[in-house]
Design a protein around this motif. Sequence first.
Motif, mmCIF file in Angstrom:
data_model
loop_
_atom_site.group_PDB
_atom_site.id
_atom_site.type_symbol
_atom_site.label_atom_id
_atom_site.label_comp_id
_atom_site.label_asym_id
_atom_site.label_seq_id
_atom_site.Cartn_x
_atom_site.Cartn_y
_atom_site.Cartn_z
ATOM 1 N N GLN A 109 0.814 -1.214 0.000
ATOM 2 C CA GLN A 109 0.000 0.000 0.000
ATOM 3 C C GLN A 109 0.848 1.264 0.000
ATOM 4 N N GLY A 110 2.159 1.112 0.187
ATOM 5 C CA GLY A 110 3.040 2.266 0.144
ATOM 6 C C GLY A 110 3.534 2.738 1.489
ATOM 7 N N LEU A 111 3.157 2.074 2.573
ATOM 8 C CA LEU A 111 3.630 2.473 3.887
ATOM 9 C C LEU A 111 5.113 2.147 4.035
ATOM 10 N N GLY A 112 5.817 2.975 4.804
ATOM 11 C CA GLY A 112 7.222 2.746 5.075
ATOM 12 C C GLY A 112 7.419 1.778 6.219
ATOM 13 N N ALA A 113 8.671 1.391 6.430
ATOM 14 C CA ALA A 113 8.987 0.367 7.419
ATOM 15 C C ALA A 113 8.519 0.745 8.824
ATOM 16 N N GLY A 114 8.749 1.996 9.230
ATOM 17 C CA GLY A 114 8.364 2.411 10.572
ATOM 18 C C GLY A 114 6.861 2.351 10.791
ATOM 19 N N ALA A 115 6.094 2.821 9.811
ATOM 20 C CA ALA A 115 4.636 2.799 9.927
ATOM 21 C C ALA A 115 4.109 1.375 9.940
ATOM 22 N N VAL A 116 4.695 0.512 9.109
ATOM 23 C CA VAL A 116 4.273 -0.889 9.073
ATOM 24 C C VAL A 116 4.531 -1.545 10.430
ATOM 25 N N LEU A 117 5.704 -1.314 10.989
ATOM 26 C CA LEU A 117 6.016 -1.923 12.286
ATOM 27 C C LEU A 117 5.046 -1.458 13.362
ATOM 28 N N ARG A 118 4.743 -0.168 13.401
ATOM 29 C CA ARG A 118 3.806 0.340 14.409
ATOM 30 C C ARG A 118 2.447 -0.334 14.292
ATOM 31 N N LEU A 119 1.951 -0.498 13.079
ATOM 32 C CA LEU A 119 0.647 -1.129 12.891
ATOM 33 C C LEU A 119 0.691 -2.612 13.261
ATOM 34 N N LEU A 120 1.772 -3.284 12.930
ATOM 35 C CA LEU A 120 1.890 -4.698 13.288
ATOM 36 C C LEU A 120 1.898 -4.876 14.800
ATOM 37 N N GLN A 161 0.534 -2.918 16.974
ATOM 38 C CA GLN A 161 -0.802 -2.611 17.480
ATOM 39 C C GLN A 161 -1.785 -3.738 17.219
ATOM 40 N N GLY A 162 -1.498 -4.546 16.190
ATOM 41 C CA GLY A 162 -2.451 -5.565 15.764
ATOM 42 C C GLY A 162 -2.180 -6.958 16.283
ATOM 43 N N THR A 163 -1.065 -7.172 16.969
ATOM 44 C CA THR A 163 -0.752 -8.513 17.454
ATOM 45 C C THR A 163 -0.922 -8.587 18.967
ATOM 46 N N PRO A 164 -1.465 -9.681 19.481
ATOM 47 C CA PRO A 164 -1.531 -9.815 20.931
ATOM 48 C C PRO A 164 -0.135 -10.008 21.511
ATOM 49 N N GLN A 165 0.072 -9.457 22.686
ATOM 50 C CA GLN A 165 1.321 -9.621 23.425
ATOM 51 C C GLN A 165 2.560 -9.269 22.593
ATOM 52 N N PRO A 166 2.637 -8.042 22.093
ATOM 53 C CA PRO A 166 3.796 -7.645 21.291
ATOM 54 C C PRO A 166 5.108 -7.709 22.067
ATOM 55 N N GLU A 167 5.017 -7.719 23.397
ATOM 56 C CA GLU A 167 6.244 -7.788 24.194
ATOM 57 C C GLU A 167 6.969 -9.123 24.018
ATOM 58 N N TYR A 168 6.286 -10.125 23.458
ATOM 59 C CA TYR A 168 6.918 -11.421 23.204
ATOM 60 C C TYR A 168 7.468 -11.538 21.780
ATOM 61 N N ARG A 169 7.246 -10.547 20.942
ATOM 62 C CA ARG A 169 7.586 -10.672 19.525
ATOM 63 C C ARG A 169 8.931 -10.042 19.187
ATOM 64 N N GLN A 170 9.561 -10.592 18.165
ATOM 65 C CA GLN A 170 10.645 -9.926 17.446
ATOM 66 C C GLN A 170 10.180 -9.763 16.000
ATOM 67 N N ASP A 182 11.683 -1.732 3.781
ATOM 68 C CA ASP A 182 10.768 -1.207 2.766
ATOM 69 C C ASP A 182 11.487 -0.898 1.454
ATOM 70 N N ARG A 183 10.754 -0.384 0.485
ATOM 71 C CA ARG A 183 11.262 -0.180 -0.878
ATOM 72 C C ARG A 183 12.367 0.870 -0.954
ATOM 73 N N TYR A 184 12.482 1.682 0.076
ATOM 74 C CA TYR A 184 13.530 2.700 0.117
ATOM 75 C C TYR A 184 14.776 2.219 0.857
ATOM 76 N N GLY A 185 14.736 0.995 1.326
ATOM 77 C CA GLY A 185 15.841 0.477 2.112
ATOM 78 C C GLY A 185 15.806 0.886 3.564
ATOM 79 N N GLN A 186 14.702 1.517 3.968
ATOM 80 C CA GLN A 186 14.543 1.858 5.381
ATOM 81 C C GLN A 186 14.211 0.593 6.171
ATOM 82 N N VAL A 187 14.718 0.510 7.397
ATOM 83 C CA VAL A 187 14.447 -0.652 8.225
ATOM 84 C C VAL A 187 13.809 -0.228 9.536
ATOM 85 N N ALA A 188 13.022 -1.137 10.094
ATOM 86 C CA ALA A 188 12.444 -0.950 11.426
ATOM 87 C C ALA A 188 12.503 -2.296 12.130
ATOM 88 N N MET A 189 12.752 -2.275 13.441
ATOM 89 C CA MET A 189 12.910 -3.531 14.167
ATOM 90 C C MET A 189 12.370 -3.389 15.576
#
Length: 204
Positions: free
Chosen positions: A59-70, A72-81, A86-93
């Motif tokens: 949809q065109g979202l960048g890495a940081g925006a995608v990570l924030r939405l993910l 928000q959408g997953t239960p117990q994000p404190e357990y996730r890595q 993204d297409r610009y080579g930007q990374v979020a972790m």
Amino acid sequence: MTYSIAARCEKSGAFGIAITSSSICVASRCAWVGPLGCVSTQNITDPALGPTGLGLLRQGLGAGAVLRLLLQGTPQPEYRQISVVDRYGQVAMHSGAEALPLAAMAEGPSCVALGNLLASPDVPARMIAGYVAAEGEPLAERLMRALEAGLEAGGETGDEHAAGLHVADVYDWPVVDLRVDWHDDPIAELRRIWDLYAPQRAAY
């Protein structure tokens, strides 16, 4: 019990992930690549984050925006890595506070490495160094060398049993999709398969 590297090739624009784990079939749950980005999801994995993340990247979202939405959408994000490139080579972790110890992350040029239950906190940084040192090689080869560097740095505390190598370019399907679902030496086996496939890749 997993470590991975996700990257965008600055020359070709392709995306890829290399991953290994002591768990069976790790690549089928944790590594997601597409022509517009890639997502890795590990540590008590929520596989839904992969296709959801690829959809958001499309949809065109960048890495940081995608990570924030993910997160928000997953239960117990404190357990996730999670990592996103993204297409610009930007990374979020993200590595949650409850990720299995020892957990660590590292970032490089258009690439990011994550790990948990590691033998050393240096594993992700060594993976990035291995990837960078292989500049000029095809993306899949650079990812393989990063995975091998992680193993040389100590890998995880248990024995690795599964591994995967995935690259997506201009198509909706991966142009490299190689998996070792259960093996006593999965990274060496993945290397063997990649070395067989690499000279034939264009034919397929």
